[in-house]
Write a protein that holds these residues in place. Structure first.
Motif, mmCIF file in Angstrom:
data_model
loop_
_atom_site.group_PDB
_atom_site.id
_atom_site.type_symbol
_atom_site.label_atom_id
_atom_site.label_comp_id
_atom_site.label_asym_id
_atom_site.label_seq_id
_atom_site.Cartn_x
_atom_site.Cartn_y
_atom_site.Cartn_z
ATOM 1 N N VAL A 160 41.812 53.139 44.936
ATOM 2 C CA VAL A 160 40.405 52.973 45.322
ATOM 3 C C VAL A 160 39.905 51.548 45.074
ATOM 4 O O VAL A 160 39.104 51.023 45.842
ATOM 5 N N LEU A 161 40.389 50.922 44.000
ATOM 6 C CA LEU A 161 39.845 49.627 43.584
ATOM 7 C C LEU A 161 40.709 48.418 43.961
ATOM 8 O O LEU A 161 40.361 47.292 43.598
ATOM 9 N N ALA A 162 41.794 48.646 44.683
ATOM 10 C CA ALA A 162 42.741 47.550 44.977
ATOM 11 C C ALA A 162 42.059 46.323 45.596
ATOM 12 O O ALA A 162 42.470 45.188 45.333
ATOM 13 N N GLU A 163 41.017 46.538 46.388
ATOM 14 C CA GLU A 163 40.347 45.403 47.037
ATOM 15 C C GLU A 163 39.726 44.424 46.027
ATOM 16 O O GLU A 163 39.408 43.292 46.380
ATOM 17 N N HIS A 164 39.528 44.895 44.783
ATOM 18 C CA HIS A 164 38.911 44.027 43.771
ATOM 19 C C HIS A 164 39.927 43.235 42.950
ATOM 20 O O HIS A 164 39.532 42.509 42.028
#
Ligand SMILES: [Ca+2]
Lengths: 196, 196
Positions: free
Chosen positions: B50-54
């Motif tokens: 879910v947070l890979a983009e960050h």
């Protein structure tokens, strides 16, 4: 925008904690403690990584992992439907679709759409990834019940033919795992922990 | 050969079930029930997706998932070392390396080597994937303790500075998640659930 996404994602991360309270009918290996959906999903993910070489067709392992990690999240709203429950269709009930839209809908739009699509692909079971992911989902409780002297099969009086009919979809994901499974079911019959 | 691999892999799959009995000090969200290592690993995997983009640098998500899914398996033999336990070094003890060799060593040779290497890469924390995976591992209990009126921080009298020092490595994996975390720690101080 980045921060707005992050806040939505953190809300989702907190919400899905609830999966840890959803008890499955199946017990842990050699145990009488029920497995919960988070433990089950972790185990399927490990199995998918470890067993990927046995898939009938090459699979995108990352996609398989996403499928098995999220496949039971809808049960936060819809509850676990037991596979041998004849009164209720096991998969893709209306209730589950509403749950998918609510829970995955907490995420930023694009991500929500991706997760709903992956969940639907798993439920439909047509792609190579979905077939392999679904074979993991059937194989884990087979191993567990075998280690638990028949487990839910014995407990709920499910006979060989009904188990066989539910498990044979393993063959669509992996013929070598299905061959192993079929032998294991026959051994269970021989040991008297599965009635023929 | 395929079948020989499969038998080894199934032994490994059964062995790692034991992770479900390893209790962490941290509690589930808004709860007084301890989290176990399987639930924790599942949650980190979901967070990584879910947070890979960050992540500060682009990461190979599949590798991050392998890291977080297997990172606690060594605790089957070595036990959970609490992060604020000053008597014992938290990571990469000799005991853990022996455990990694025994447990991952149940797999076919090539796979065993891959898993040990991934576990070591995570422990070393130098690559982009390891930095991001480690930031997930620090971020989850931060969210949990915050939801639990200070949780283990309050319970064990850990003050702001010690929490800050342990958590600041989140910044190596994701500056935006670290900024969010730092704000959250300050809010905890304001609310009186973390002592400064
Ligand atoms: Ca289910």
């Amino acid at each position: 925008m980045e921060n707005e996404n992050l806040l939505k994602q953190i809300s989702f991360i907190k919400e899905i904690d609830k999966i840890k309270y959803i008890q499955r009918r199946t017990k842990l290996f050699n145990s009488d403690r029920n497995e919960n959906d988070a433990e089950h999903s972790w185990h399927l993910a490990m199995m998918a990584i470890v067993l990927a070489e046995h898939a009938n067709e090459p699979v995108d392992v990352l996609k398989v992992l996403k499928m098995v990690l999220i496949h039971d999240i809808v049960e936060i709203d819809a509850g676990d439907t037991f596979i041998y429950d004849t009164a209720k269709d096991h998969s893709n009930t209306d209730e589950e679709l509403i749950a998918a839209k609510r829970i995955f809908g907490m995420l930023p739009k694009e991500q929500a759409e991706e997760f709903i699509a992956i969940w639907e692909e798993f439920e439909e079971g047509k792609t190579n990834e979905a077939k392999f992911a679904r074979s993991m989902d059937r194989f884990e409780p087979l191993l567990q019940n075998t280690s638990n002297k028949g487990g839910t099969w014995a407990e709920l009086n499910v006979d060989y033919q009904r188990v066989y009919d539910k498990k044979k979809v393993i063959n669509e994901g992996s013929t070598s795992i299905w061959n192993y499974s079929e032998n294991l079911l026959n051994e269970c019959v021989d040991k008297g922990i599965l009635k023929k």
